[in-house]
Design a protein around this motif. Sequence first.
Motif, PDB file in Angstrom:
ATOM      1  N   ALA A 204      40.026  60.459  31.632  1.00  0.00           N
ATOM      2  CA  ALA A 204      40.977  60.147  30.558  1.00  0.00           C
ATOM      3  C   ALA A 204      40.469  58.940  29.799  1.00  0.00           C
ATOM      4  CB  ALA A 204      42.358  59.871  31.129  1.00  0.00           C
ATOM      5  N   GLY A 205      40.725  58.934  28.464  1.00  0.00           N
ATOM      6  CA  GLY A 205      40.325  57.806  27.649  1.00  0.00           C
ATOM      7  C   GLY A 205      38.830  57.770  27.416  1.00  0.00           C
ATOM      8  N   GLY A 206      38.357  56.656  26.873  1.00  0.00           N
ATOM      9  CA  GLY A 206      36.944  56.490  26.618  1.00  0.00           C
ATOM     10  C   GLY A 206      36.495  57.151  25.335  1.00  0.00           C
ATOM     11  N   VAL A 207      35.256  56.914  24.945  1.00  0.00           N
ATOM     12  CA  VAL A 207      34.680  57.410  23.706  1.00  0.00           C
ATOM     13  C   VAL A 207      33.517  58.327  24.030  1.00  0.00           C
ATOM     14  CG1 VAL A 207      33.579  56.775  21.528  1.00  0.00           C
ATOM     15  CG2 VAL A 207      35.354  55.293  22.507  1.00  0.00           C
ATOM     16  N   LEU A 208      33.566  59.558  23.528  1.00  0.00           N
ATOM     17  CA  LEU A 208      32.468  60.503  23.713  1.00  0.00           C
ATOM     18  C   LEU A 208      31.250  60.058  22.882  1.00  0.00           C
ATOM     19  CD1 LEU A 208      34.472  63.861  23.532  1.00  0.00           C
ATOM     20  CD2 LEU A 208      33.494  62.809  25.579  1.00  0.00           C
ATOM     21  N   PRO A 209      30.013  60.410  23.312  1.00  0.00           N
ATOM     22  CA  PRO A 209      29.677  61.178  24.526  1.00  0.00           C
ATOM     23  C   PRO A 209      29.744  60.316  25.781  1.00  0.00           C
ATOM     24  CG  PRO A 209      27.688  60.559  23.378  1.00  0.00           C
ATOM     25  CD  PRO A 209      28.818  60.107  22.496  1.00  0.00           C
ATOM     26  N   MET A 210      29.970  60.980  26.903  1.00  0.00           N
ATOM     27  CA  MET A 210      30.082  60.294  28.183  1.00  0.00           C
ATOM     28  C   MET A 210      29.046  60.846  29.163  1.00  0.00           C
ATOM     29  SD  MET A 210      34.188  60.166  28.721  1.00  0.00           S
ATOM     30  CE  MET A 210      35.305  59.699  27.404  1.00  0.00           C
ATOM     31  N   THR A 211      28.463  59.958  29.950  1.00  0.00           N
ATOM     32  CA  THR A 211      27.451  60.333  30.942  1.00  0.00           C
ATOM     33  C   THR A 211      28.053  60.298  32.334  1.00  0.00           C
ATOM     34  OG1 THR A 211      25.679  59.433  29.577  1.00  0.00           O
ATOM     35  CG2 THR A 211      25.188  59.775  31.915  1.00  0.00           C
ATOM     36  N   MET A 212      27.759  61.333  33.103  1.00  0.00           N
ATOM     37  CA  MET A 212      28.241  61.426  34.488  1.00  0.00           C
ATOM     38  C   MET A 212      27.102  61.054  35.430  1.00  0.00           C
ATOM     39  SD  MET A 212      30.870  62.395  36.378  1.00  0.00           S
ATOM     40  CE  MET A 212      30.795  61.914  38.103  1.00  0.00           C
ATOM     41  N   MET A 213      27.377  60.201  36.415  1.00  0.00           N
ATOM     42  CA  MET A 213      26.380  59.794  37.412  1.00  0.00           C
ATOM     43  C   MET A 213      26.943  59.982  38.809  1.00  0.00           C
ATOM     44  SD  MET A 213      24.702  56.355  35.731  1.00  0.00           S
ATOM     45  CE  MET A 213      26.300  55.664  35.273  1.00  0.00           C
ATOM     46  N   VAL A 214      26.088  60.468  39.703  1.00  0.00           N
ATOM     47  CA  VAL A 214      26.438  60.613  41.119  1.00  0.00           C
ATOM     48  C   VAL A 214      25.471  59.746  41.919  1.00  0.00           C
ATOM     49  CG1 VAL A 214      26.658  62.177  43.076  1.00  0.00           C
ATOM     50  CG2 VAL A 214      27.301  62.951  40.777  1.00  0.00           C
ATOM     51  N   ASN A 215      26.002  58.762  42.619  1.00  0.00           N
ATOM     52  CA  ASN A 215      25.184  57.819  43.388  1.00  0.00           C
ATOM     53  C   ASN A 215      24.111  57.179  42.520  1.00  0.00           C
ATOM     54  OD1 ASN A 215      26.641  58.317  45.728  1.00  0.00           O
ATOM     55  ND2 ASN A 215      25.270  59.946  46.398  1.00  0.00           N
ATOM     56  N   GLY A 216      24.488  56.853  41.266  1.00  0.00           N
ATOM     57  CA  GLY A 216      23.586  56.150  40.368  1.00  0.00           C
ATOM     58  C   GLY A 216      22.605  57.030  39.633  1.00  0.00           C
ATOM     59  N   ILE A 217      22.628  58.355  39.847  1.00  0.00           N
ATOM     60  CA  ILE A 217      21.697  59.276  39.200  1.00  0.00           C
ATOM     61  C   ILE A 217      22.466  60.117  38.186  1.00  0.00           C
ATOM     62  CG2 ILE A 217      20.080  61.184  39.554  1.00  0.00           C
ATOM     63  CD1 ILE A 217      19.655  60.125  42.386  1.00  0.00           C
ATOM     64  N   ALA A 218      21.979  60.134  36.933  1.00  0.00           N
ATOM     65  CA  ALA A 218      22.645  60.899  35.879  1.00  0.00           C
ATOM     66  C   ALA A 218      22.568  62.396  36.177  1.00  0.00           C
ATOM     67  CB  ALA A 218      22.003  60.602  34.533  1.00  0.00           C
ATOM     68  N   VAL A 219      23.713  63.091  36.044  1.00  0.00           N
ATOM     69  CA  VAL A 219      23.765  64.528  36.336  1.00  0.00           C
ATOM     70  C   VAL A 219      24.272  65.331  35.138  1.00  0.00           C
ATOM     71  CG1 VAL A 219      24.041  64.191  38.818  1.00  0.00           C
ATOM     72  CG2 VAL A 219      26.065  64.288  37.349  1.00  0.00           C
TER      73      VAL A 219
ATOM     74  N   MET B 203      30.253  56.812  32.276  1.00  0.00           N
ATOM     75  CA  MET B 203      30.024  55.766  31.280  1.00  0.00           C
ATOM     76  C   MET B 203      30.151  56.391  29.893  1.00  0.00           C
ATOM     77  SD  MET B 203      26.652  53.342  30.708  1.00  0.00           S
ATOM     78  CE  MET B 203      26.826  52.621  32.341  1.00  0.00           C
ATOM     79  N   ASP B 204      30.931  55.714  28.996  1.00  0.00           N
ATOM     80  CA  ASP B 204      31.123  56.289  27.659  1.00  0.00           C
ATOM     81  C   ASP B 204      30.169  55.668  26.642  1.00  0.00           C
ATOM     82  OD1 ASP B 204      32.151  53.849  26.940  1.00  0.00           O
ATOM     83  OD2 ASP B 204      34.170  54.564  26.487  1.00  0.00           O
TER      84      ASP B 204
END
Length: 708
Positions: free
Chosen positions: A655-670, A694-695
């Motif tokens: 919820a919230g934030g500004v697109l685009p957004m990056t998804m990371m799992v254990n510090g690795i971008a997925v 992170m947005d």
Amino acid sequence: MTAPVTEASEPTSHRSRRWLKGAVVAIATFCLVAITGIGAWIVSLPPLPFAEAHHVSTAVVDRNGKLLRAFAMADGRWRLPAHAKTDVDPGYLKLLLAYEDKRFWSHLGVDPLALTRAAFQLATRGHIVSGGSTITMQLARLMEPRQERSVGAKLRQAVRALEIERQLSKDEILDLYLTLAPFGGNLEGVRAASFAYFGKEPKRLSLAEAALLVALPQSPERRRLDRHPEAARAARDRVIARMVSEGEVSAEDAARAKLEPVPRLRKTMPFLAPHATDQSLAISKDAALIKLTLDSNIQKSLEALARDRAAALGPDVSVGILVADNATGDILAHVGSPDYFDVRRAGQVDMTRAIRSPGSTLKPFIYGLAFEDGFVHPESLIEDRPTRYGSYAPENFDMTFQGTVTVRHALQMSLNVPAIALLDRVGASRLTARISQAGGKLILPKDETPGLAMGLGGVGVTLNDLVRLYAGLARLGSSVPLREIIQSENTEEAETRRLMDQSAAWLVGNVLMGTPPPANGPRNRIAFKTGTSYGYRDAWSVGFDGRMTIGVWVGRPDGAPVPGLLGRTAAAPILFDAFARTGKLPVPLAKAPKGTLMASTAKLPLPLRRFRPAGDLIRTGSEQTLRIQFPLNGAQVDAYGGGEAKGLALPVKVAGGVLPMTMMVNGIAVGSIDSRRQKLVDPPGPGFARLTVMDATGAADTVVVRIQ
């Protein structure tokens, strides 16, 4: 008429021939009977005790083959194996063979010329001038001791010598003689004698020392140096004089050798690394030779260092030092206590393996996991202010607070409040699991679970495990088991285990390299950390460069407090001195791995400029605050409930934030969050997982979930 021939009238020549024939028959019969009897006697002899002759004292040697310690045989004898080509001075061998057995390399075990000469001298002079026994015959006597000196005993030695020559090569015979020859008391073999009388291996001997070792086996008890030194000197001088008369030694060298004093007291056998050698003997019980990874030069130097520093710290204080090679995990020095025989210091207790409170020495691993997770950087700002976690309120050692500091400064100054804040974000259970995964073992109090207090020493650990973990930092995040015994049949490489990712490990090492050294210590030479346990019971310092890791523990073995005992003032100076005494120049740490973020605080990405505890989100302006709606922080997700080999996709909703957004799992971008602010994530596997979004503005939110 011819008169009959009677016996009386038989010609003398006929009678002589008949008597001669009878004598020959009698002698032949006697020889046949004698040969038959001797043959039967030879056949009746039991087999030579070769197996027993090869029983020797257990010797423990270092990585270069130098003797660290020998253990006496069960009956108290010191018998060290000796090899003529590698263990003994060639000058001694030349003297030995010239004096005892000139034709050793050519005869078949018995030297007829020597026996004839000895018999002639005995007959003409009425006493023994020189023996006729060869080295092989003497070996036969050593293998089958006989008290009497008779023709029968000499014959038995000759027969046995022929048998030995038939079964062994000349080199093997000489090696066995050098191992079994008696030198007085419980000393057998030239190596045991050389250590006991000269305090060294017999690889380099003076003429006087070599002559003495040649003379002693002829009458070992009557010439014992600790009881009859004058008789030993006289025997040595006779050997030298005979060698001069035979042209083997010059008169000038002989004169100088005779002036050399004869030792009157036995020296102690080598006794380096007693704790390591005790452990190796317990593991390799039946081995005659045990080879350790230790370096005897480093070991000897650090044992002296431990003795000196312990004496200065007090009669009840002990010191433990462990040195490991970063690349291989080989232990190069193992000092379990300052004095193995010091009862007051419990010298026989190996303090490198004792479980003690680590103080602050676990902090680098907290910071390392924080760097790995990507929510903090060495140049990030962090608060050092009074903070409470339920009923737990950590305080700094000096009871003060420094306000806003960089993470680098917090680790270098070992501030407690920032470390606990990071541990709260990393998770005590995750820290415990990662250390266990890397091969370390943390011992918690009974019925206790990992908690924040472990970051300040509320857990048990050994110096051995700490050194392994710090060596893992030097190896850029992979640890290997520490090895002390070299197994000749084991050629496999040690299994590496993950401690943390390469960039995180490098950043920790880079920070620790700048830790202020103790007084008079050189700066930026080693990466190190100190620690002091609660109540001044344990002082620690562990450090590494590009080649090796050294750990130091100081304290009382009984766990009693030592007022004023600090890691920085008690253990760190020993650590720096230990590095200096290894005789090795410092090796720089590895270069930064590719992709490692190097930036000042102002140039860091916005989420990394300041550390915020979990749930404290970045405010970016008028836009709605970014937050992860699902899964919730601390949730347990059953991604493997169906029993499938591959887990079910894990939904993430934002919820919230500004697109685009990056998804990371254990510090690795997925990947990226879609326009509906959702994403399906493949679970990384059972255990804890850190999910970060992170947005476009740099705002971020993180949750930690447990996947099962």
